[in-house]
Scaffold this active site. Structure first.
Site, PDB file in Angstrom:
ATOM      1  N   GLY A   1       0.830  -1.201   0.000  1.00  0.00           N
ATOM      2  CA  GLY A   1       0.000   0.000   0.000  1.00  0.00           C
ATOM      3  C   GLY A   1       0.859   1.244   0.000  1.00  0.00           C
TER       4      GLY A   1
ATOM      5  CG  ASP B   1      -4.762   9.179  10.973  1.00  0.00           C
ATOM      6  OD1 ASP B   1      -5.951   9.344  10.639  1.00  0.00           O
ATOM      7  OD2 ASP B   1      -3.860   8.905  10.162  1.00  0.00           O
TER       8      ASP B   1
ATOM      9  CG  ASN C   1      -4.736   4.705  10.201  1.00  0.00           C
ATOM     10  OD1 ASN C   1      -4.182   4.338   9.175  1.00  0.00           O
ATOM     11  ND2 ASN C   1      -5.045   5.974  10.430  1.00  0.00           N
TER      12      ASN C   1
END
Length: 873
Positions: free
Chosen positions: A498, A628, A633
């Site tokens: 990614g 975040d 995540n």
């Protein structure tokens, strides 16, 4: 049989056509004593089954038990009876029948009721001035006739019986008085209703004065008339005053009534006013009503900010302007909107709370044009005159012009002197050459020395092993990473998993000193990033993770440095455990939109939430703000447990309980708490907000939050009290938990430990089921063909659901000024236009948008563009 019937019908029709339709009997006139019975009759010939209607004075009489008597096959008779005739039964009667669209009527007849007189005109109430003459009228009729009338005024008889109708002339009265009349015939006496003669007086003051706002500067005033004084109101006077305390009276306004309302304008926005009303009749004016206070709504400012100036330094651009006066502002200042143009293109506007703005990166504003406007809830006012930003301000240029001529004259003088000196030197040089002279003594050599700027080795030897000392990072960070540094030669990089903003994630194989190995994921900083600060930020993430030891927080394997030829700085690589099932967001998307969709039970979804909450509770106890947190995540290990990952934006708190953003960072707008959007303040409570959004992602199987709401609209959307809508398959108790995370007051949000307790209770209520279900492994292939993604891969989808909320927030022990945040906002930034993402303080700066896409191969309609904002302070 059929032929015979047809012949019979034909004969009947022929007979009707011969004889026609006519009334053979008509009702007759009758005079009936009151209380006796009256009977009227009609007979009709020519129809087989007629419907005869009785009429009285032009109106149909509805009879429920009307009967018909057959005289022969086409001849019928019917009657109308009144058992006890009263005066109201007197009138004109006849019969009607409809034949082929035509109304056929009988001859009329009258019923006259014989009894005591009935009144044709009774006395009516009368209003007059005191002592003014007036007439009263009374009329009655029989039968029997004649009928005579007698007047009573107050308690006194006025004259004797007079023939009906009768008019009584009264010279005048000073007070209200009652009156009536009596009617007499041979059957007896009737008494009329009692009327009143009223004396006209001034009206009372109006009641129920109310103000209704129609638009910004127009209002509607309504009121109810008080006692009219027995005289119709003709006009009303409206008085308006401005201000509180000592009022400034505006000119009176006379309006014709009715209606008892008036719309008027000419008022100032966002101002206090009072209104009162009086009304007039032909006698005089009423007293004024009490003052009614009202406040006009806000409007857009009427003037542009003045004295718009700038100061430019090497580090920042400072803009300043004069604040507007209250009358120019026309409301409560919401923000100042700064618009700027670079190279002929308008940039995203910026919002500031104060009349000063400091923008970092001064060089990028050269030759940019700036304008500013003030904004209220109603909108923004006119723009100021544009200001062009130049490296030297206009003021400085004007100051320097005065010194230009002095400089030129001085330069000319110096040039003249240098020229003369050169002429002398050239002459001396010519003489020395001519006669063989030199400036230096024979045998003396001038020394020459140099230092090589760069050396080259054409044999291309192997690059030396890179150490942390070559990075130029601070000593504390270097000491933390020294024991986790892994030699680059032990790593073999594989395929890319990614891409992120600062680099990529690659599959890798890590060998150990004893030649054993393990599969890992490696975060590699972009090779075109050469800044020490970017490298240090990447290594700080590794430093945080070095101390993490929790099953729901991704641990650090180590840090390696990739040495690049002809580059001063190496590329740092953060080595993480390989997460076999990739990130949680991709997993949820594949359960819905993959080639082979599969079901995920509610127990497993709640288990995902529990894993994340436990990991975040561990981080909060270590004073780490993640900043975040999102499904993208969170990683799934081989046991299908969730690990919180990606600490690129994390901050460790060393004092206090909050962190204020003060540098350029890319922030995920749709996961950021309301106070973070407004003031760039991040706390553990703002991580709780993001956890609520992550719960929503889990329950929607990876949908993008706030579907249909743009990044630029998020702040406006949240400040109005709107929140994410309850997903269709989400139970109410789960939605209440996530909704509690979005309280506008941070201290009212639950702690992560409280969230764990709530989720554990919900999980315990469900029927026990294996958490690790085989169907969850459908995204796996053989070891050589795994489709998992490592940290940093971002995939998403969009939804068309309209966000809404309906769960109230509850909070105990908050300050008074915080209670307003628990109410739905009135739309503070609704009318500003442009970019509503932030309302910045004087240190706020430029705003930009970043969108990142993952390379996961999903179709365009299920991609999640990770929408971030750069905040320059």
């Amino acid at each position: 049989m059929g032929l015979s019937l047809w012949i019979l019908l034909l004969l009947l029709h022929f007979n009707e056509g011969i004889h026609g339709v006519r009334f053979t009997k008509n009702p007759s006139n009758q005079t009936v004593t009151q209380g006796n019975m009256a009977r009227l009759g009609c007979a009709l010939e020519g129809l087989s089954e007629p419907e005869i209607i009785w009429m009285k004075d032009g109106e149909k009489i509805y009879i429920t038990d009307q009967m018909y008597i057959t005289l022969d096959a086409h001849h019928w008779e019917t009657f109308y009876s009144v058992k006890s005739v009263q005066q109201q039964d007197a009138g004109k009667y006849w019969c009607e029948v409809e034949y082929r669209g035509t109304i056929i009527s009988s001859e009329p007849a009258w019923i006259a009721v014989e009894g005591v007189p009935h009144f044709v005109e009774e006395p009516e109430d009368l209003a007059t001035f005191a002592g003014e003459p007036f007439n009263l009228t009374c009329a009655a009729s029989g039968p029997p006739e004649p009928v005579e009338v007698l007047w009573w005024l107050g308690d006194q008889q006025k004259g004797d019986f007079m023939p009906s109708p009768s008019v009584l002339f009264v010279k005048g009265v000073n007070d209200s008085v009652k009156f009536y009349c009596e009617a007499k015939n041979a059957r007896g006496i009737s008494v009329s209703r009692t009327g009143t003669v009223h004396i006209k007086v001034r009206p009372d003051s109006p009641r129920d004065v109310k103000v209704h706002h129609v638009s910004d500067l127009n209002i509607t005033v309504t009121w109810s008339p008080g006692f009219t004084g027995h005289s119709q109101l003709s006009t009303c006077t409206i008085q308006v005053s401005k201000g509180s305390g000592k009022k400034v009276k505006l000119p009176d306004l006379d309006v014709v009534v009715p209606p008892f309302q008036h719309v008027f304008g000419g008022l100032h926005s966002y101002s206090n006013y009072s209104v009162r009303i009086r009304c007039d009749n032909e006698v005089g004016s009423s007293p004024f009503s009490p003052w009614v206070d009202f406040h006009t709504p806000e409007a857009a400012p009427s003037a542009a900010p003045k004295n718009f100036t700038f100061e430019l330094s090497e580090q920042q651009l400072t803009l300043s302007w004069a604040a507007l006066e209250q009358e120019e502002l026309c409301g409560r200042l919401l923000a100042y909107k700064v618009q700027w143009n670079q190279g002929g293109e308008n940039q995203d506007p910026l919002l500031f709370k104060d009349n000063i703005a400091r923008l970092s990166g001064a060089g990028r504003f050269f030759n940019a044009t700036f304008q500013v406007a003030a904004c209220t809830n109603a909108g923004c006012g006119p723009w100021s005159q544009p200001v062009l930003v130049m490296p030297v301000s206009a003021t400085q240029a004007q100051t320097q012009r005065g010194h230009i001529w002095v400089g030129l004259l001085f330069g000319l003088l110096v040039a003249t002197m240098v020229g003369l000196l050169l002429v002398v030197l050239v002459r001396n040089r010519g003489k020395e050459t001519q006669f063989g002279s030199a400036f230096t003594t024979p045998g003396t050599e001038l020394p020459v020395s140099f230092t090589a700027a760069r050396s080259f080795n054409r044999q291309f030897p192997e690059l030396p092993e890179t150490t942390l000392d070559s990075l130029g990072i601070n000593s504390d960070l270097k000491a933390k990473l020294q024991d986790v540094l892994i030699s680059e030669r032990l790593l073999t990089l594989g395929r890319m998993l990614g891409k992120g903003e600062f680099g990529s994630v690659r599959e890798a194989f890590l060998k150990s000193e004893n030649n054993s190995g393990q599969k890992v994921a490696v975060k590699v900083l972009k090779t075109d990033i050469n800044s020490s600060s970017d490298i240090e930020q990447c290594l700080k993430e590794a430093a945080y993770m070095k101390d993490f030891h929790h099953p729901n927080v991704i641990p650090l394997v180590g840090v390696s440095l990739h040495r690049r030829a002809q580059q001063r700085l190496p590329v740092p690589m953060v080595i993480l455990p390989f997460m076999k099932h990739g990130d949680l967001h991709t997993f949820l998307l594949m359960s819905r939109l993959g080639d082979e969709p599969f079901a995920v039970s509610q127990q497993i979804l709640i288990q995902f939430m529990l894993d994340i909450a436990r990991g975040m509770e561990y981080l909060s106890n270590k004073n780490i703000i993640h900043r975040d947190l999102a499904a993208r995540n969170c990683m799934l290990n081989e046991n299908m447990s969730v690990c919180v990952a990606d600490f690129g934006l994390s901050k460790k708190i060393y004092s206090g309980d909050y962190y204020r953003q003060g540098s350029v960072s890319k922030l995920p707008v749709k996961w950021i708490a309301l106070e973070s959007l407004a003031d760039n303040v991040y706390t553990t409570q703002s991580d709780v907000w993001a956890f609520g959004v992550t719960m929503w992602e889990i329950m929607t199987k990876g949908q993008t939050p706030y579907p249909g709401v743009e990044n630029s609209e998020i702040y406006e959307y949240l400040i109005k009290g709107e929140r994410l809508k309850q997903p269709p398959d989400c139970p109410g108790d789960i939605y209440e938990i996530m909704h509690s995370c979005w309280s506008p007051v941070p201290k009212c949000r639950p702690s992560f430990q409280h969230l764990i307790d709530q989720l554990e209770l919900l999980w315990a209520k469900l029927n026990p089921a294996p958490v690790k279900e085989p169907l969850l492994y459908v995204n796996l292939e053989e070891e050589d063909g795994e489709q998992a993604s490592g940290p940093g891969a971002d995939v998403g989808t969009r939804s068309s659901e309209d966000p809404s909320w309906g769960v109230p927030w509850q909070c105990v022990g908050i300050e008074e000024d915080e209670k307003d945040w628990l109410m739905v906002s009135s739309g503070a930034a609704f009318a500003i236009g442009g970019d509503y993402r932030y309302i910045m303080g004087p240190c706020g700066g430029g705003i930009d948008e970043e969108s990142r896409r993952s390379d996961d191969g999903l179709s365009e309609d299920i991609r999640d563009e990770e929408e971030d904002i750069i905040i320059n302070v």
